[in-house]
Design a protein around this motif. Structure first.
Motif: not given
Length: 183
Positions: A148-161, A163-171
């Motif tokens: 659940q906490l990891a998912s919050l970081q995924l949401d932050e990645i997407r909210a900060r532009g 989406a579609g990056t390796w960082a988003e895909q890896a998480l």
């Protein structure tokens, strides 16, 4: 968000103080490092310098921080987090968010989760838009079974532009499969 429900009170406290801010994308180095003589030829404790065409100690003043940083990534990828930490300690740029991100990564890979957590927290305090730090932090949370906490970081990645990056895909992959990355 009810932070008191989380298994790790320290994680809950960190997440409560992490800043939320602008939506610019942070750094995102998405490819595995290229293997060089640092991991194939150099004795333990040394790194390869293309400029010198030789192995040298990481504190050698003829090395620049980008060369050191490439060695850090390569050593971490090769499963040598303690060597990566030794090279990070020689960086002359100080505790930038890029240095702190990889310190967190190397500490996490060496089994020092508390140290990794502190380094990721410091990186994100300096640069809340560092999506690579968020991805690695989220992957650490997956390893700790804090999905659940990891998912919050995924949401932050997407909210900060991010989406579609390796960082988003890896998480996202780590959350879905439990498999995390070594670079």
């Amino acid at each position: 968000m009810q932070l008191a429900r989380f298994r790790h009170p320290l994680l809950a406290a960190v997440l409560a103080i992490l800043p939320a801010g602008a939506f610019a994308v942070g750094s995102d180095d998405s490819s595995p490092p290229t293997q060089t003589q640092t991991t194939t030829v150099c004795p333990k404790g040394q790194v390869w310098s293309d400029k010198l065409k030789a192995c040298t100690m990481p504190e050698d003043s003829r090395l620049d921080d980008d060369t050191r940083f490439r060695a850090v990534r390569e050593l971490a990828w090769a499963g040598r987090p303690d060597d990566a930490l030794a090279v990070l300690a020689t960086m002359t740029e100080g505790d930038t968010d890029r240095v702190l991100t990889y310190r967190g990564f190397a500490l996490r890979k060496s089994g020092n989760l508390e140290g990794g957590l502190a380094a990721y927290e410091a990186a994100l305090k300096q640069n809340p838009d560092n999506i690579l730090a968020r991805s690695y932090f989220g992957q650490m949370l997956v390893e700790m079974n804090e999905v659940q906490l990891a998912s919050l970081q995924l949401d932050e990645i997407r909210a900060r532009g991010g989406a579609g990056t390796w960082a988003e895909q890896a998480l996202a992959t780590a959350i879905a499969t439990g498999v995390t990355y070594s670079f």
